[in-house]
Design a protein around this motif. Structure first.
Motif, mmCIF file in Angstrom:
data_model
loop_
_atom_site.group_PDB
_atom_site.id
_atom_site.type_symbol
_atom_site.label_atom_id
_atom_site.label_comp_id
_atom_site.label_asym_id
_atom_site.label_seq_id
_atom_site.Cartn_x
_atom_site.Cartn_y
_atom_site.Cartn_z
ATOM 1 N N ALA A 59 0.820 -1.220 0.000
ATOM 2 C CA ALA A 59 0.000 0.000 0.000
ATOM 3 C C ALA A 59 0.852 1.268 0.000
ATOM 4 C CB ALA A 59 -0.931 -0.005 1.208
ATOM 5 N N GLY A 60 2.178 1.121 -0.097
ATOM 6 C CA GLY A 60 3.051 2.289 -0.157
ATOM 7 C C GLY A 60 3.506 2.794 1.194
ATOM 8 N N LEU A 61 3.345 1.965 2.249
ATOM 9 C CA LEU A 61 3.787 2.347 3.591
ATOM 10 C C LEU A 61 5.015 1.513 3.944
ATOM 11 C CD1 LEU A 61 0.327 2.478 5.407
ATOM 12 C CD2 LEU A 61 1.639 4.406 4.506
ATOM 13 N N PRO A 62 6.220 2.091 3.943
ATOM 14 C CA PRO A 62 7.428 1.320 4.270
ATOM 15 C C PRO A 62 7.281 0.643 5.628
ATOM 16 C CG PRO A 62 8.000 3.508 3.443
ATOM 17 C CD PRO A 62 6.518 3.506 3.658
ATOM 18 N N CYS A 63 7.694 -0.612 5.730
ATOM 19 C CA CYS A 63 7.454 -1.368 6.960
ATOM 20 C C CYS A 63 8.502 -2.454 7.116
ATOM 21 C CB CYS A 63 6.051 -1.984 6.930
ATOM 22 S SG CYS A 63 5.571 -2.835 8.451
ATOM 23 N N ARG A 64 8.748 -2.867 8.360
ATOM 24 C CA ARG A 64 9.596 -4.013 8.645
ATOM 25 C C ARG A 64 9.110 -4.700 9.914
ATOM 26 N NH1 ARG A 64 15.625 -3.055 9.980
ATOM 27 N NH2 ARG A 64 15.580 -1.859 8.042
ATOM 28 N N VAL A 65 9.440 -5.993 10.054
ATOM 29 C CA VAL A 65 9.098 -6.766 11.244
ATOM 30 C C VAL A 65 10.310 -6.791 12.154
ATOM 31 C CG1 VAL A 65 8.380 -9.019 12.125
ATOM 32 C CG2 VAL A 65 7.435 -8.156 9.974
ATOM 33 N N THR A 66 10.108 -6.475 13.423
ATOM 34 C CA THR A 66 11.216 -6.416 14.384
ATOM 35 C C THR A 66 10.817 -7.132 15.657
ATOM 36 O OG1 THR A 66 10.519 -4.402 15.544
ATOM 37 C CG2 THR A 66 11.755 -4.118 13.489
ATOM 38 N N GLY A 67 11.775 -7.261 16.562
ATOM 39 C CA GLY A 67 11.472 -7.654 17.926
ATOM 40 C C GLY A 67 11.013 -6.428 18.690
ATOM 41 N N TYR A 68 11.005 -6.537 20.001
ATOM 42 C CA TYR A 68 10.596 -5.396 20.829
ATOM 43 C C TYR A 68 11.808 -4.487 20.998
ATOM 44 C CZ TYR A 68 8.737 -2.663 24.691
ATOM 45 O OH TYR A 68 8.308 -1.623 25.483
ATOM 46 N N ASP A 69 11.793 -3.340 20.338
ATOM 47 C CA ASP A 69 12.900 -2.394 20.483
ATOM 48 C C ASP A 69 12.389 -0.973 20.268
ATOM 49 O OD1 ASP A 69 12.636 -1.845 17.774
ATOM 50 O OD2 ASP A 69 14.422 -2.940 17.164
ATOM 51 N N HIS A 70 13.283 -0.009 20.462
ATOM 52 C CA HIS A 70 12.915 1.404 20.319
ATOM 53 C C HIS A 70 13.720 2.071 19.208
ATOM 54 C CE1 HIS A 70 10.445 1.351 23.936
ATOM 55 N NE2 HIS A 70 11.402 0.649 24.512
ATOM 56 N N THR A 71 14.225 1.266 18.280
ATOM 57 C CA THR A 71 15.037 1.791 17.189
ATOM 58 C C THR A 71 14.144 2.348 16.088
ATOM 59 O OG1 THR A 71 16.686 0.079 17.658
ATOM 60 C CG2 THR A 71 16.881 1.235 15.554
ATOM 61 N N LEU A 72 14.597 3.463 15.486
ATOM 62 C CA LEU A 72 13.917 4.023 14.322
ATOM 63 C C LEU A 72 14.601 3.504 13.063
ATOM 64 C CD1 LEU A 72 13.515 7.723 15.523
ATOM 65 C CD2 LEU A 72 11.780 5.934 15.550
ATOM 66 N N ILE B 209 6.393 -3.612 12.866
ATOM 67 C CA ILE B 209 5.463 -4.577 13.452
ATOM 68 C C ILE B 209 6.274 -5.434 14.405
ATOM 69 C CG2 ILE B 209 3.833 -6.442 13.022
ATOM 70 C CD1 ILE B 209 3.261 -5.263 10.315
ATOM 71 N N ALA B 210 6.036 -5.244 15.701
ATOM 72 C CA ALA B 210 6.869 -5.849 16.733
ATOM 73 C C ALA B 210 6.046 -6.796 17.600
ATOM 74 C CB ALA B 210 7.498 -4.759 17.597
ATOM 75 N N THR B 211 6.739 -7.573 18.397
ATOM 76 C CA THR B 211 6.074 -8.421 19.384
ATOM 77 C C THR B 211 5.658 -7.567 20.579
ATOM 78 O OG1 THR B 211 8.212 -8.920 20.398
ATOM 79 C CG2 THR B 211 7.412 -10.428 18.704
ATOM 80 N N ASP B 212 4.706 -8.076 21.371
ATOM 81 C CA ASP B 212 4.268 -7.369 22.576
ATOM 82 C C ASP B 212 3.769 -8.385 23.597
ATOM 83 O OD1 ASP B 212 2.796 -5.849 24.555
ATOM 84 O OD2 ASP B 212 2.847 -4.174 23.141
ATOM 85 N N GLY B 213 4.526 -8.522 24.688
ATOM 86 C CA GLY B 213 4.198 -9.510 25.703
ATOM 87 C C GLY B 213 3.040 -9.134 26.594
ATOM 88 N N PRO C 11 6.269 5.373 12.272
ATOM 89 C CA PRO C 11 7.433 6.267 12.301
ATOM 90 C C PRO C 11 7.006 7.624 12.849
ATOM 91 C CG PRO C 11 6.570 6.130 10.076
ATOM 92 C CD PRO C 11 5.762 5.165 10.912
ATOM 93 N N LYS C 12 7.914 8.570 12.876
ATOM 94 C CA LYS C 12 7.535 9.925 13.267
ATOM 95 C C LYS C 12 6.506 10.454 12.269
ATOM 96 C CE LYS C 12 12.038 11.161 15.257
ATOM 97 N NZ LYS C 12 13.185 12.105 15.179
ATOM 98 N N LEU C 13 5.432 11.004 12.789
ATOM 99 C CA LEU C 13 4.350 11.513 11.951
ATOM 100 C C LEU C 13 4.318 13.031 12.028
ATOM 101 C CD1 LEU C 13 1.623 9.006 13.171
ATOM 102 C CD2 LEU C 13 3.013 8.804 11.086
ATOM 103 N N PHE C 14 4.058 13.668 10.892
ATOM 104 C CA PHE C 14 4.070 15.125 10.841
ATOM 105 C C PHE C 14 2.850 15.632 10.080
ATOM 106 C CE2 PHE C 14 8.489 13.800 11.198
ATOM 107 C CZ PHE C 14 8.939 14.577 12.248
ATOM 108 N N GLY C 15 2.021 16.407 10.767
ATOM 109 C CA GLY C 15 0.946 17.131 10.129
ATOM 110 C C GLY C 15 -0.098 16.255 9.454
ATOM 111 N N GLU C 16 -0.801 16.858 8.492
ATOM 112 C CA GLU C 16 -1.909 16.202 7.809
ATOM 113 C C GLU C 16 -1.455 14.949 7.065
ATOM 114 O OE1 GLU C 16 -5.779 15.507 6.409
ATOM 115 O OE2 GLU C 16 -4.998 16.758 8.037
#
Length: 610
Positions: free
Chosen positions: A222-235, A247-251, A267-272
């Motif tokens: 759909a044009g939305l860049p995405c990746r599957v990760t573990g539980y982390d806070h990396t951008l 898309i991460a895991t959540d215990g 990701p960081k979202l900006f405006g409209e």
């Protein structure tokens, strides 16, 4: 969303940006009174110098031949994962950038005759930046309009830069020029979306037949860049530098049979545009049967990169005042202090934040989480229930953005009335707000009324919380200089104790701790010394052996107390590696007990307690 570019290029669009001689003559030369404050203002003055109200003005038309143009010269990926910016060349020879710094005119320079952000300067390697002599300056109306859009620094702008800066602000807001112009004509002011970034964590569960990988593929399609990760806070960004959804895991999520728990992190979202991406993502989640239940929530991170510890405290005070009486009725009842992961702010939380700053709050599971502020410079709001509905989450995000902005602009808890209308007024969700804010206000007001009625129908007394004693916190605030003096005094005493060599017994805690400890010995003293006031301590050695040390002193451990170890090394010289490691641990604990410091005490010392 309106076609802003076509609207912008319409002959009548931005008609008031240039004041022609004929229009000046038609408006008359007599002074007039401000419609808001009643003060007398000079002829042709647009913004009242006394109260800032924009007064009615004559319709003016920018001639087609006088309308600036621009073209994209290059694009650049943000180093801070904020997206991809465009650098554009304007028809007067100046340049513009679509980054937030240029939008707000923060951290801009003028070394070429016009405003430049770091992206413009870096693109031209600074030394070859095209120069511009005596460019046309912004008009009074451009300056007044930009000021209402939150731009206060306009000294470096050219007329063309101001023209396109207004257009880029309108794109950010998702509104037309005419809407804001009408607001200014009707009210003399306008409330807009803050130019700050947000991020949202959507806890949910995905069908096992699709899985996290399958959902990621749907978003990418759909044009939305995405990746599957573990539980982390990396951008993360993709190869083009576009920020990615995760898309991460959540215990903490309890998924029903046939589903996997997960968390979709924006990701960081900006405006409209950011709101549009969230709406598209959530629609895909609904189409793919992704669901939520009571174990799910939606956490919103709002950028607070320019917040001070003082402003963070004022945000918490405002939040504490309005959380139970108002904010609880913006969200599902399951989020009202009945959830371990979303505890209500209490007096202890506020007191620790008052004295120690953000690092004094180690627990992130509060409705307002400031634990990550020192590391990420964001504040996290955990109050909202889980959802895959953009019509529910976007109004909440808009409210939080306005709240963070209002506190940054000076809002204090003493100025906020803890009612629905009082909260809306305090954060600028008012009649003179742009359409997205008006829609958010209408939705939250309807939600508030519905949940209030539900509480009354069920006679839910648990939704009537014990008020927080804000007077106690006000008292701590009034004594904060005194408390910070204590911090500095304790810091000086601790430094003196660290460096001194007093005349105490050779095997005293204070003297032994000066010696060199073993790098190889097990030194996890937190686990091996649960009670620092004990009479004996059992310390593991380098091998599997252990040694018992004895403390000679009163019931309360002091720096002058003497340590004795049963090992041969201690019998030879009145110290050993076991006693050194123990003494250093006890020394730190005694200082923390007798001369406490906030975790960020060096910030207080450097800032002089401000």
């Amino acid at each position: 969303m309106p076609d802003l570019l076509n609207d912008f290029l319409n002959p009548s669009f931005l008609s008031t940006l240039v004041v022609s001689n004929n229009a000046s003559q038609a408006s008359g030369q007599e002074s007039r009174n401000c419609r808001e404050c009643g003060e007398s203002i000079e002829p042709l003055v647009i913004e009242c110098p006394f109260c800032g109200t924009v007064n009615p003005f004559d319709k003016r038309r920018r001639e087609k031949s006088n309308r600036p143009e621009r073209e994209i010269t290059t694009t650049v990926a943000s180093e801070n994962h904020n997206g991809i910016y465009s650098i554009l060349k304007n028809s007067d020879g100046s340049f513009s950038c679509t980054c937030s710094s240029f939008l707000k005119q923060n951290d801009v320079q003028n070394g070429a005759g016009y405003a430049t952000c770091k992206h413009i300067r870096n693109n031209f390697n600074r030394s070859v930046l095209p120069q511009l002599d005596n460019p046309k300056q912004p008009t009074d109306w451009q300056k007044a309009f930009l000021k209402k859009l939150g731009v206060t620094n306009m000294e470096n702008l050219t007329n063309a830069q101001a023209y396109f800066l207004i257009k880029d602000h309108l794109d950010w807001q998702g509104v037309s020029y005419r809407e804001i112009e009408e607001m200014l004509q009707t009210h003399g002011k306008v409330s807009i979306l803050p130019i700050i970034g947000v991020g949202i964590e959507f806890e949910s569960h995905v069908p096992q037949s699709l899985g996290r990988e399958g959902l990621s593929a749907k978003l990418i399609e759909a044009g939305l860049p995405c990746r599957v990760t573990g539980y982390d806070h990396t951008l993360y960004t993709d190869e083009q530098g576009r920020p990615q959804f995760k898309i991460a895991t959540d215990g903490s999520v309890t998924a029903p049979e046939g589903f996997q728990p997960m968390e979709v992190v924006t990701p960081k979202l900006f405006g409209e545009k950011g709101f549009g991406d969230v709406s598209k993502m959530l629609q895909i989640l609904k189409d793919e049967n992704v669901g939520v239940n009571r174990s799910c929530s939606a956490h919103v991170h709002v950028s607070a990169y320019d917040y001070s510890d003082e402003e963070l405290l004022h945000l918490a005070l405002v939040w504490a005042k309005i959380e139970a009486p108002v904010l609880w009725y913006f969200v599902s009842p399951s989020r009202r202090n009945h959830n371990f992961y979303c505890k209500r702010i209490n007096g202890d939380y506020l007191e620790r934040l008052t004295i120690r700053g953000a690092s004094g709050i180690g627990d992130r599971c509060y409705s307002l989480n400031v634990a990550a502020f020192n590391q990420y410079k964001t504040v996290e709001f955990r109050l909202h229930n889980g959802t895959t509905n953009a019509e529910k989450i976007i109004p909440w995000v808009i409210f939080l953005m306005k709240l963070v902005e209002s506190v940054k602009n000076g809002l204090r808890h003493s100025e906020v009335e803890a009612t629905l209308e009082g909260v809306f007024k305090a954060v600028g969700m008012i009649d003179s707000a742009i359409t997205p804010i008006q829609r958010a206000r209408e939705f939250l007001a309807e939600r508030y009324e519905r949940f209030q009625q539900l509480r009354e129908d069920l006679e839910d007394t648990s939704a009537t919380p014990t008020p927080i004693n804000l007077e106690r916190i006000d008292d701590i605030l009034s004594r904060r200089p005194e408390l910070l003096d204590d911090v500095r005094r304790n810091y000086e005493v601790r430094q003196s104790l660290q460096n001194s060599a007093p005349a105490l017994a050779a095997n005293s805690i204070r003297n032994i701790r000066h010696l060199r400890a073993s790098r190889h010995m097990w030194t996890d003293m937190e686990n091996h010394v649960p009670d620092i006031d004990a009479a004996t301590y059992t310390i593991p050695g380098i091998s599997n052996s252990s040694f018992t040390l004895t403390r000679e002193g009163d019931n309360r451990v002091e720096l002058s107390d003497k340590l004795t170890c049963r090992c041969a090394a201690f019998r030879r010289g009145n110290f050993c590696l076991h006693s050194i490691n123990l003494a250093q641990h006890l020394f730190r604990k005694i200082l923390d007990r007798d001369y406490p410091l906030p975790a960020n005490h060096m910030d207080y010392i450097r800032q002089g307690g401000d």
